[in-house]
Scaffold this motif. Structure first.
Motif: not given
Length: 101
Positions: A61-62, A67-68, A72-74, A100-101
């Motif tokens: 898990p993040l 910034h994470v 993830a979006y990019a 991980p989200l």
């Protein structure tokens, strides 16, 4: 585990945008370039997955830091692009981002 609908909507929009761009790129490329592009990308993904045997096996898990989430979006936008170009593998690649989200 609760569903984060705001995150789901953002990721769905990014995947749709990436898919549209990917499909438009695919339509405009000559056949030989598409074959080369597919080969190179599959090779890169194969090396990435082969070099890390625990990828997709261990859940890590993040933290949901800005910034994470931006990363993830990019990455999800790029996975949408992949889906628009090739279709195959979209579900598997998106899972690597979603778990991980």
């Amino acid at each position: 585990k609760k569903i984060d609908y705001r995150l789901a909507i953002r990721l769905a929009l990014l995947a749709a945008l990436g898919s549209l761009v990917g499909a438009n790129i695919l339509v405009q490329l000559p056949g030989e370039q598409v074959e080369t592009l597919v080969g190179v990308l599959v090779l890169i993904i194969g090396i990435a997955i082969g070099s890390n045997k625990s990828i997709g096996v261990e859940q890590k898990p993040l933290p949901r830091l800005p910034h994470v989430l931006a990363l993830a979006y990019a990455t999800y936008l790029l996975v949408g692009l992949w889906g628009g170009l090739f279709g195959a593998g979209f579900g598997l690649l998106s899972r690597y981002i979603l778990i991980p989200l």
